[in-house]
Scaffold this motif. Structure first.
Motif, PDB file in Angstrom:
ATOM      1  N   LYS A 250       0.830  -1.212   0.000  1.00 57.02           N
ATOM      2  CA  LYS A 250       0.000   0.000   0.000  1.00 57.02           C
ATOM      3  C   LYS A 250       0.862   1.258   0.000  1.00 57.02           C
ATOM      4  CE  LYS A 250      -4.118  -2.011   2.146  1.00 57.02           C
ATOM      5  NZ  LYS A 250      -5.085  -1.946   3.265  1.00 57.02           N
ATOM      6  N   LYS A 254       1.029   4.108  -3.092  1.00 62.03           N
ATOM      7  CA  LYS A 254       0.810   5.526  -2.802  1.00 62.03           C
ATOM      8  C   LYS A 254       2.011   6.351  -3.258  1.00 62.03           C
ATOM      9  CE  LYS A 254      -0.376   8.713   0.948  1.00 62.03           C
ATOM     10  NZ  LYS A 254      -0.654   8.852   2.405  1.00 62.03           N
ATOM     11  N   LEU A 258      -0.297   6.205  -8.005  1.00 59.84           N
ATOM     12  CA  LEU A 258      -1.263   5.510  -8.853  1.00 59.84           C
ATOM     13  C   LEU A 258      -2.504   5.126  -8.071  1.00 59.84           C
ATOM     14  CD1 LEU A 258       0.845   2.973 -10.974  1.00 59.84           C
ATOM     15  CD2 LEU A 258      -0.166   5.133 -11.744  1.00 59.84           C
ATOM     16  N   GLU A 259      -3.635   5.154  -8.740  1.00 54.11           N
ATOM     17  CA  GLU A 259      -4.859   4.614  -8.177  1.00 54.11           C
ATOM     18  C   GLU A 259      -4.835   3.093  -8.305  1.00 54.11           C
ATOM     19  OE1 GLU A 259      -7.136   6.307  -6.606  1.00 54.11           O
ATOM     20  OE2 GLU A 259      -6.195   8.260  -7.022  1.00 54.11           O
ATOM     21  N   GLU A 260      -5.492   2.422  -7.383  1.00 54.80           N
ATOM     22  CA  GLU A 260      -5.510   0.965  -7.409  1.00 54.80           C
ATOM     23  C   GLU A 260      -6.133   0.442  -8.697  1.00 54.80           C
ATOM     24  OE1 GLU A 260      -6.871  -2.795  -4.586  1.00 54.80           O
ATOM     25  OE2 GLU A 260      -6.998  -0.727  -3.829  1.00 54.80           O
ATOM     26  N   GLU A 261      -7.131   1.152  -9.234  1.00 54.97           N
ATOM     27  CA  GLU A 261      -7.784   0.717 -10.467  1.00 54.97           C
ATOM     28  C   GLU A 261      -6.798   0.674 -11.634  1.00 54.97           C
ATOM     29  OE1 GLU A 261     -10.765   2.215  -7.667  1.00 54.97           O
ATOM     30  OE2 GLU A 261      -8.872   3.034  -8.446  1.00 54.97           O
ATOM     31  N   ALA A 262      -5.902   1.650 -11.679  1.00 56.11           N
ATOM     32  CA  ALA A 262      -4.918   1.684 -12.756  1.00 56.11           C
ATOM     33  C   ALA A 262      -3.945   0.515 -12.639  1.00 56.11           C
ATOM     34  CB  ALA A 262      -4.160   3.009 -12.728  1.00 56.11           C
ATOM     35  N   GLU A 264      -4.569  -2.374 -11.216  1.00 53.26           N
ATOM     36  CA  GLU A 264      -5.302  -3.595 -11.549  1.00 53.26           C
ATOM     37  C   GLU A 264      -5.477  -3.729 -13.062  1.00 53.26           C
ATOM     38  OE1 GLU A 264      -6.092  -6.059  -9.660  1.00 53.26           O
ATOM     39  OE2 GLU A 264      -5.354  -5.095  -7.842  1.00 53.26           O
ATOM     40  N   ARG A 628       2.876  15.118 -15.212  1.00 58.40           N
ATOM     41  CA  ARG A 628       2.431  15.039 -13.814  1.00 58.40           C
ATOM     42  C   ARG A 628       2.633  16.366 -13.097  1.00 58.40           C
ATOM     43  NH1 ARG A 628       1.230  10.172 -10.695  1.00 58.40           N
ATOM     44  NH2 ARG A 628       0.971  11.737  -9.063  1.00 58.40           N
TER      45      ARG A 628
END
Length: 670
Positions: A250, A254, A258-262, A264, A628
């Motif tokens: 985790k 962070k 990145l978001e977790e969806e990306a 995955e 970014r």
């Protein structure tokens, strides 16, 4: 009559055809099948430009240059070499040199002058990949070729922008995408390559190892490792397993931003792809932890067995036309020749082959280590060939101060407008692309013959001839009595039989055969999963992000990165002239995230001041959402950029960290 040759820009190595009117892609050459990019198509303009260096020139410190004869130039070099000791002599070479040029320079320096301080500007772009290859495979070997894109299901590009830096290779990617290839781009900028991708992961600068470790941990947790491959062909899995299971997932996700969806979405693409190629360039290599970043990426292929099969493996992309060839002949200070290292057995083999008695027993100084030696006044002679270290080495103010302490600097160059010119004492006119012949090796091991297309400018010489003249004048007449480039090729190809286990033995490939097409060395080398390590097994090496690079702070809240753009080449010595004719992208600007620009009161086109711990420069702002937040980008064609970059080196590869520069940004009102 058409002449077939090869392009002299990037590592793709496109075949070209030339007649007296124009230059086009060679439709019969398999690398590019007739395609050529805007740089390659306009390369003829770089031969006859007002910026050419056409006569030998000598000066005393701070005086004007005076034209001299070649005889006087060589006498001056020999006098300075004989006036010092071998360890105080350095050669700094370039991926613009042909293999024959590289070979003679390396033979002269290491074999006969007794200095291993023979390095190349490839040190600044791919040394990290070289070290990683040797640590994992036992040899510097790229196990993937461009044509394998046709067999690939997923192409992962990390810190690479082929759409702008390797244009013809990118066309192959686009063609394969029409047949179902999926692509992922991992880059803090939304580059042209990212625009074409199925998935773009804009991770934070400096978090490559964190991301790749997360992928490795997920592969392990999901039971997706290739246990049969690991058991039979890989060392270190048990130790690796214990360490990878301890990483804080985790926290690292962070840190990557990145978001977790990306994440995955990436894993879903990875798992559904039978064949996976990863490709990278300076975004990974140019780092104080560049070797580790390479290892982290290669580990994914070892864990899953996605290597040594068509359409699978790690693919290091090279930026210069003969960067690979330089590595093969020993152009790096950390290797001897034909992938041999500085050990007693290898030195004996090379000494016997060359008839040399002066090979020193230890690696020499690398690029920036020569600058450090110059600072200590431990470098008396520096010969620079077809490269511009004042422009391209980091922390330019430090480089300039160091070079002022070198008593004698020789610059061998085809062009007169280098940034190194003010620091040179002797300048020698070299034949550029189109005026010389020889061989070069592209980024997937294809050796191609480069032909002379036009007459050679009257007082210019190919690099091999210049180094041969020095060798003969030093008294090594028979060792450097070459009549042409083909004679050098014949000697070099015989030497390749000495390579470790004969892995790059091309002794049967004569120059005449190369005129009818290229030759690929090392084909099928790892097909049986036998690597060139002592036990024949690859090494799986756990790495973690030690955060050695410069970090942002309250004083310097941004991270400044650098990179190439599509139409330009290095400092623009060649392409900037063509740019005036063809009106391509500008040489200088700075990309700023739109939210950052708004916070700083900066509008597109404003002048902005960027400051690092090493200096400050003013740029024109290019405000964009394609980078970014808290990240800045300047193309390397801005000749001033290295006044800002830091000189941290990877401890193993000695490659500089160009892409992690803590910076502050403000609107400029001057």
């Amino acid at each position: 009559m058409k002449i077939k040759s090869v392009c002299g820009y990037c590592g793709v190595g496109c075949g070209i055809e030339y007649d007296t009117r124009r230059l086009v892609g060679d439709i019969d050459y398999p690398v590019n099948e007739g395609l050529v990019c805007s740089k390659g198509a306009s390369e003829l303009h770089t031969i006859e430009t007002p910026t050419r260096l056409l006569r030998p020139k000598l000066r005393k410190a701070y005086e004007d240059f005076t034209e001299i004869s070649w005889e006087m130039a060589i006498e001056t070099i020999v006098h300075n070499i004989r006036s010092t000791s071998p360890e105080r002599i350095g050669f700094y070479l370039s991926g613009q040199m042909l293999t024959e040029d590289y070979y003679v320079a390396n033979k002269l320096g290491k074999g006969f002058l007794g200095t291993n301080n023979v390095d190349t500007n490839s040190r600044t772009c791919m040394a990290s990949a070289v070290v990683a290859h040797k640590k994992v495979f036992g040899v510097d070997y790229v196990p993937v070729r461009m044509e394998e894109i046709e067999h690939c299901n997923l192409l992962i590009m990390v810190g690479a922008n082929p759409a702008e830096a390797h244009v013809v290779f990118n066309n192959k990617i686009k063609k394969a995408k029409k047949e179902g290839l999926k692509t992922v781009v991992i880059d803090p900028r939304r580059t042209e390559t990212a625009e074409q991708a199925d998935l773009h992961l804009p991770i934070r600068v400096g978090t490559d190892i964190d991301f790749l470790s997360l992928v490795a941990r997920r592969i392990v947790d999901d039971g997706k490792t290739d246990d049969a491959f690991l058991d039979a062909h890989v060392n270190g899995f048990d130790a690796y397993l214990k360490k990878i299971k301890k990483i804080p997932t985790k926290k690292l996700l962070k840190r990557c931003g990145l978001e977790e969806e990306a994440f995955e979405a990436f894993m879903a693409l990875f798992y559904q792809s039978e064949n996976v190629i990863s490709a990278w360039t300076m975004g990974l290599n140019q780092s104080a932890q560049g070797v580790d970043k390479n290892l982290a990426l290669i580990n994914l292929h070892l864990l899953t067995g996605k290597i040594n099969r068509p359409g699978n493996g790690p693919f290091s992309l090279t930026g210069q036309p003969n960067a690979m060839g330089g590595r093969e002949v020993g152009g790096l200070a950390t290797t001897l020749a034909v992938h041999l290292d500085f050990n007693e057995e290898s030195i004996a083999k090379v000494s016997e082959f060359w008839g040399a008695q002066n090979i020193a027993p230890a690696p020499g100084l690398t690029a920036f280590e020569m600058i450090e030696a110059a600072e200590r006044r431990e470098l008396d002679v520096l010969i620079i060939c077809h490269t511009d270290p004042v422009y391209h080495l980091p922390n330019r103010s430090r480089v300039e101060a160091a070079l002022k302490k070198v008593p004698f600097i020789v610059e061998i160059n085809a062009y007169d407008d280098s940034e190194t010119k003010p620091f040179a004492h002797l300048r020698l006119p070299a034949a550029p692309w189109g005026e010389k012949e020889g061989t070069q090796t592209n980024m997937d091991r294809s050796i191609t013959r480069q032909e002379r297309l036009t007459r050679r400018s009257i007082d210019c010489k190919p690099d091999w001839e210049i180094f041969s003249m020095i060798g003969r004048a030093m008294g090594f007449v028979s060792a450097f009595d070459y009549q042409d480039a083909e004679a050098i090729w014949d000697e070099y190809r015989r030497m390749t039989a000495l390579s470790p286990k004969g892995h790059m033995d091309i002794s049967g490939v004569d120059a005449a055969s190369l005129k009818n097409g290229g030759h690929v060395w090392g084909e099928g080398l790892f097909d049986d999963n036998e690597f060139l390590t002592p036990d024949g097994r690859a090494n799986l090496i756990f790495v973690q992000n030690e955060r050695r690079s410069e970090s942002s702070s309250l004083e310097f809240p941004y991270l400044l990165t650098t990179g190439r753009t599509r139409d330009q080449w290095h400092s623009g010595t060649k392409t900037a002239f063509v740019d005036r004719l063809l009106k391509h992208k500008p040489l200088s600007y700075i990309e700023i995230n739109s939210e950052d620009a708004q916070s700083a009161g900066i509008a597109d086109g404003d002048k902005v001041k960027v400051t690092t711990a090493r200096g400050a420069l003013v740029f024109e702002a290019k405000v964009t959402e394609n980078i970014r937040e808290k990240t800045l980008f300047v193309p390397v064609t801005d000749r001033r950029i290295n006044y800002l970059t830091n000189d941290l080196l990877d401890p193993e590869s000695k490659e500089p960290d160009y892409n992690h520069n803590a910076a502050k940004l403000e609107k400029w009102s001057g």
